[in-house]
Enzyme design. Structure first.
Site, short mmCIF file in Angstrom:
data_model
loop_
_atom_site.label_atom_id
_atom_site.label_comp_id
_atom_site.label_asym_id
_atom_site.label_seq_id
_atom_site.Cartn_x
_atom_site.Cartn_y
_atom_site.Cartn_z
N VAL A 63 0.84 -1.19 0.00
CA VAL A 63 0.00 0.00 0.00
C VAL A 63 0.88 1.25 0.00
O VAL A 63 1.86 1.32 0.74
CB VAL A 63 -0.89 0.03 1.27
CG1 VAL A 63 -1.76 1.27 1.30
CG2 VAL A 63 -1.73 -1.23 1.35
N CYS A 64 0.50 2.23 -0.82
CA CYS A 64 1.15 3.54 -0.78
C CYS A 64 0.05 4.60 -0.70
O CYS A 64 -1.03 4.33 -0.19
CB CYS A 64 2.05 3.74 -2.01
SG CYS A 64 1.17 3.77 -3.57
N TYR A 65 0.31 5.79 -1.18
CA TYR A 65 -0.68 6.86 -1.11
C TYR A 65 -1.83 6.65 -2.09
O TYR A 65 -2.99 6.70 -1.73
CB TYR A 65 -0.02 8.22 -1.40
CG TYR A 65 0.99 8.63 -0.38
CD1 TYR A 65 0.61 9.28 0.78
CD2 TYR A 65 2.33 8.36 -0.57
CE1 TYR A 65 1.55 9.66 1.73
CE2 TYR A 65 3.28 8.73 0.37
CZ TYR A 65 2.88 9.38 1.52
OH TYR A 65 3.81 9.74 2.45
#
Length: 109
Positions: A63-65
């Protein structure tokens, strides 16, 4: 699996319910403010220990932004021997709007 797969929040949630590991590659301050419940923060300082301790065959959701940086991280994790890697499309921002009750604050213990 020789490559990672891009998945929507609904599929990531199903994987979480089945015990997938969720790693969050956003910066530590942002992670501390809000992250997917049960996720682990992963950065350049912690990745070696994470890889050493990980089950390389367990499902892993990155998961990132917004779902862009997580693709590079997912590809890297595949190159390190992980066999079941996913990148969350829309990242934490889409996750938060889809599953607001499945978020947490603070650093993990």
């Amino acid at each position: 699996m020789s490559e990672f797969k891009r998945i929507p929040p609904e599929q990531a949630q199903a994987l979480r319910e089945q015990g997938a590991v969720v790693v969050d590659i956003r910066d530590p301050q942002t992670y501390a403010l809000n992250h997917i419940s049960g996720s682990q923060h992963l950065d350049n300082h912690s990745i070696s220990d994470f890889i050493r301790a990980a089950d390389l065959d367990a499902p892993l959701v990155v998961v990132c932004y917004h779902g862009n940086s997580s693709q590079s991280a997912a590809a890297y994790l595949v190159s390190q021997g992980f066999s079941d890697v996913y990148s969350l499309d829309g990242g934490f921002e889409l996750w938060r709007s889809t599953y607001p009750a499945e978020t947490a604050q603070g650093n993990p213990e």
